[in-house]
Motif scaffolding. Sequence first.
Motif, PDB file in Angstrom:
ATOM      1  N   ILE A  29     -65.067 -35.131  16.460  1.00 19.71           N
ATOM      2  CA  ILE A  29     -65.472 -33.786  16.036  1.00 19.71           C
ATOM      3  C   ILE A  29     -64.301 -33.056  15.395  1.00 19.71           C
ATOM      4  CG2 ILE A  29     -66.197 -31.507  16.856  1.00 19.71           C
ATOM      5  CD1 ILE A  29     -67.906 -32.911  18.962  1.00 19.71           C
ATOM      6  N   VAL A  30     -63.125 -33.137  16.041  1.00 20.32           N
ATOM      7  CA  VAL A  30     -61.934 -32.494  15.490  1.00 20.32           C
ATOM      8  C   VAL A  30     -61.560 -33.128  14.152  1.00 20.32           C
ATOM      9  CG1 VAL A  30     -59.491 -32.015  15.860  1.00 20.32           C
ATOM     10  CG2 VAL A  30     -61.095 -31.843  17.766  1.00 20.32           C
ATOM     11  N   PHE A  31     -61.695 -34.451  14.059  1.00 23.74           N
ATOM     12  CA  PHE A  31     -61.367 -35.139  12.801  1.00 23.74           C
ATOM     13  C   PHE A  31     -62.276 -34.675  11.669  1.00 23.74           C
ATOM     14  CE2 PHE A  31     -62.336 -38.582   9.821  1.00 23.74           C
ATOM     15  CZ  PHE A  31     -61.071 -38.811   9.288  1.00 23.74           C
ATOM     16  N   VAL A  32     -63.576 -34.574  11.943  1.00 22.13           N
ATOM     17  CA  VAL A  32     -64.526 -34.134  10.909  1.00 22.13           C
ATOM     18  C   VAL A  32     -64.207 -32.704  10.465  1.00 22.13           C
ATOM     19  CG1 VAL A  32     -66.942 -33.573  10.446  1.00 22.13           C
ATOM     20  CG2 VAL A  32     -66.365 -35.702  11.618  1.00 22.13           C
ATOM     21  N   VAL A  33     -63.908 -31.832  11.433  1.00 25.34           N
ATOM     22  CA  VAL A  33     -63.553 -30.450  11.093  1.00 25.34           C
ATOM     23  C   VAL A  33     -62.290 -30.417  10.243  1.00 25.34           C
ATOM     24  CG1 VAL A  33     -62.812 -28.228  12.035  1.00 25.34           C
ATOM     25  CG2 VAL A  33     -64.686 -29.476  13.118  1.00 25.34           C
ATOM     26  N   MET A  34     -61.295 -31.206  10.624  1.00 27.23           N
ATOM     27  CA  MET A  34     -60.052 -31.269   9.862  1.00 27.23           C
ATOM     28  C   MET A  34     -60.309 -31.769   8.441  1.00 27.23           C
ATOM     29  SD  MET A  34     -56.615 -33.567  10.593  1.00 27.23           S
ATOM     30  CE  MET A  34     -57.490 -35.115  10.239  1.00 27.23           C
ATOM     31  N   ALA A  35     -61.115 -32.822   8.303  1.00 27.73           N
ATOM     32  CA  ALA A  35     -61.398 -33.383   6.985  1.00 27.73           C
ATOM     33  C   ALA A  35     -62.132 -32.377   6.097  1.00 27.73           C
ATOM     34  CB  ALA A  35     -62.222 -34.665   7.130  1.00 27.73           C
ATOM     35  N   LEU A  36     -63.082 -31.638   6.678  1.00 30.44           N
ATOM     36  CA  LEU A  36     -63.838 -30.650   5.908  1.00 30.44           C
ATOM     37  C   LEU A  36     -62.941 -29.500   5.453  1.00 30.44           C
ATOM     38  CD1 LEU A  36     -67.196 -30.501   7.927  1.00 30.44           C
ATOM     39  CD2 LEU A  36     -66.801 -31.557   5.695  1.00 30.44           C
ATOM     40  N   LEU A  37     -62.060 -29.055   6.343  1.00 23.86           N
ATOM     41  CA  LEU A  37     -61.142 -27.969   5.986  1.00 23.86           C
ATOM     42  C   LEU A  37     -60.193 -28.404   4.872  1.00 23.86           C
ATOM     43  CD1 LEU A  37     -60.231 -26.517   9.505  1.00 23.86           C
ATOM     44  CD2 LEU A  37     -61.658 -25.458   7.748  1.00 23.86           C
ATOM     45  N   LEU A  38     -59.690 -29.613   4.964  1.00 23.50           N
ATOM     46  CA  LEU A  38     -58.788 -30.118   3.931  1.00 23.50           C
ATOM     47  C   LEU A  38     -59.518 -30.346   2.608  1.00 23.50           C
ATOM     48  CD1 LEU A  38     -56.680 -32.660   6.029  1.00 23.50           C
ATOM     49  CD2 LEU A  38     -55.919 -30.456   5.112  1.00 23.50           C
ATOM     50  N   ALA A  39     -60.764 -30.775   2.680  1.00 23.71           N
ATOM     51  CA  ALA A  39     -61.541 -30.994   1.462  1.00 23.71           C
ATOM     52  C   ALA A  39     -61.841 -29.690   0.737  1.00 23.71           C
ATOM     53  CB  ALA A  39     -62.845 -31.717   1.796  1.00 23.71           C
ATOM     54  N   ALA A  40     -61.852 -28.579   1.480  1.00 24.30           N
ATOM     55  CA  ALA A  40     -62.176 -27.279   0.881  1.00 24.30           C
ATOM     56  C   ALA A  40     -60.953 -26.566   0.316  1.00 24.30           C
ATOM     57  CB  ALA A  40     -62.849 -26.386   1.935  1.00 24.30           C
ATOM     58  N   VAL A  41     -59.771 -27.140   0.473  1.00 22.22           N
ATOM     59  CA  VAL A  41     -58.533 -26.481   0.032  1.00 22.22           C
ATOM     60  C   VAL A  41     -58.537 -26.119  -1.452  1.00 22.22           C
ATOM     61  CG1 VAL A  41     -56.064 -26.898  -0.381  1.00 22.22           C
ATOM     62  CG2 VAL A  41     -57.045 -27.318   1.873  1.00 22.22           C
ATOM     63  N   PRO A  42     -58.967 -27.022  -2.370  1.00 20.44           N
ATOM     64  CA  PRO A  42     -58.940 -26.660  -3.794  1.00 20.44           C
ATOM     65  C   PRO A  42     -59.782 -25.438  -4.147  1.00 20.44           C
ATOM     66  CG  PRO A  42     -59.174 -29.028  -3.544  1.00 20.44           C
ATOM     67  CD  PRO A  42     -59.352 -28.434  -2.185  1.00 20.44           C
ATOM     68  N   PHE A  43     -60.735 -25.097  -3.295  1.00 19.16           N
ATOM     69  CA  PHE A  43     -61.614 -23.958  -3.559  1.00 19.16           C
ATOM     70  C   PHE A  43     -61.179 -22.704  -2.807  1.00 19.16           C
ATOM     71  CE2 PHE A  43     -64.010 -27.954  -3.475  1.00 19.16           C
ATOM     72  CZ  PHE A  43     -64.420 -28.029  -4.801  1.00 19.16           C
ATOM     73  N   SER A  44     -60.063 -22.797  -2.082  1.00 17.03           N
ATOM     74  CA  SER A  44     -59.643 -21.683  -1.226  1.00 17.03           C
ATOM     75  C   SER A  44     -58.547 -20.822  -1.842  1.00 17.03           C
ATOM     76  CB  SER A  44     -59.145 -22.232   0.120  1.00 17.03           C
ATOM     77  OG  SER A  44     -57.984 -23.022  -0.085  1.00 17.03           O
ATOM     78  N   GLY A  45     -57.939 -21.304  -2.918  1.00 17.47           N
ATOM     79  CA  GLY A  45     -56.844 -20.560  -3.528  1.00 17.47           C
ATOM     80  C   GLY A  45     -55.483 -20.892  -2.955  1.00 17.47           C
ATOM     81  N   ILE A  46     -55.440 -21.800  -1.975  1.00 20.61           N
ATOM     82  CA  ILE A  46     -54.158 -22.228  -1.403  1.00 20.61           C
ATOM     83  C   ILE A  46     -53.440 -23.125  -2.405  1.00 20.61           C
ATOM     84  CG2 ILE A  46     -53.063 -23.493   0.498  1.00 20.61           C
ATOM     85  CD1 ILE A  46     -55.440 -22.752   2.239  1.00 20.61           C
ATOM     86  N   TYR A  47     -52.126 -22.968  -2.477  1.00 23.99           N
ATOM     87  CA  TYR A  47     -51.317 -23.753  -3.406  1.00 23.99           C
ATOM     88  C   TYR A  47     -51.474 -25.239  -3.087  1.00 23.99           C
ATOM     89  CZ  TYR A  47     -47.198 -25.029  -6.173  1.00 23.99           C
ATOM     90  OH  TYR A  47     -46.341 -25.570  -7.099  1.00 23.99           O
ATOM     91  N   PRO A  48     -52.090 -26.046  -3.966  1.00 22.77           N
ATOM     92  CA  PRO A  48     -52.383 -27.450  -3.642  1.00 22.77           C
ATOM     93  C   PRO A  48     -51.137 -28.311  -3.451  1.00 22.77           C
ATOM     94  CG  PRO A  48     -52.884 -26.996  -5.949  1.00 22.77           C
ATOM     95  CD  PRO A  48     -52.600 -25.679  -5.306  1.00 22.77           C
TER      96      PRO A  48
END
Length: 322
Positions: free
Chosen positions: A21-40
């Motif tokens: 569960i933690v792995f899936v949450v981590m993967a989803l959060l990391l996958a959303a980074v390009p759409f978050s405005g965080i410096y890639p």
Amino acid sequence: MTALTDDTLPVTPRAIRDEMIVFVVMALLLAAVPFSGIYPFFVMQALCFALLACAFNLLIGYGGLLSFGHAMFLGTAGYCSAHALKVWALPPELGILVGIVAAFGLSLITGYISIRRQGIYFSMITLALSQLLYFIYLQAPFTHGEDGIQGIPQGRMFGVFDLSKPTVLYYVVLVGFLAGFLLIYRIINSPFGEVLKAIRENEPRAISLGYRTDQYKFLAFVLSGTLAGFAGSLKVFVAQNASLTDVHWSMSGEVVLMTLVGGLGTIFGPVVGAFAIIAMQQYLAGFGQWVTVIQGSIFVICVLTFRRGVIGEIAHYLRRSL
């Protein structure tokens, strides 16, 4: 996967479910980074170091072997991949493979030399070997000395994915990190991983049960070094250079710091630790050399107040396996 404490939790279906569960949450959060405005670039760099820290954690957290020379695998793979990409004009996938093979070969040699020693003697041998390679790379013509290998072409992976595009490169690095992370997860939860934990807890007893502990530790060293090399090969595409910084002893120290801050012997601890240290280097750069002092202070505070590391303390409080 359990923290290095006296009240460690057994690997049960519930523990595996929690970790997934933690792995899936981590993967989803990391996958959303390009759409978050965080410096890639920051996240890609952190992912490379997170994979390096996870590889290091496989050796110390589950094998009980403290290496002060893991920078040699990161730097060797980086140099070899960079040379293959720039001079030999190999495609990205083969450039990464060259770096992994180089790290694998180096881990075989250094592991054979060092694994017969224990405790501080093992640590000092790995440090000496790492420093030996540092001075070799300083003088070797193909590394260009203190200038390093600059302007590394990113190219097209498999002839399809244009790595010069930041978003494409980010997802390639992310996939590489997740693949390495899952491989380490599988190793830890395999019969080999269970024997490795037994050796960590009580090597004489493992020997009495008939296990050839030196062979298990040697294989753990090779796996850890090879995965660290994979991180170094990925880092080449992010930084577009390979330099002596990645081979220096201070880099090995940073990996130790990342692992201890996040949580020794936890699967997600090195990832959190890597992001924390890279974030400090990124956002506290204005303090100059004082960044090192700040990092040292945080390390001392963590050792005194969070002996299990950030994730280790959370896992202990929640009675969950992380």
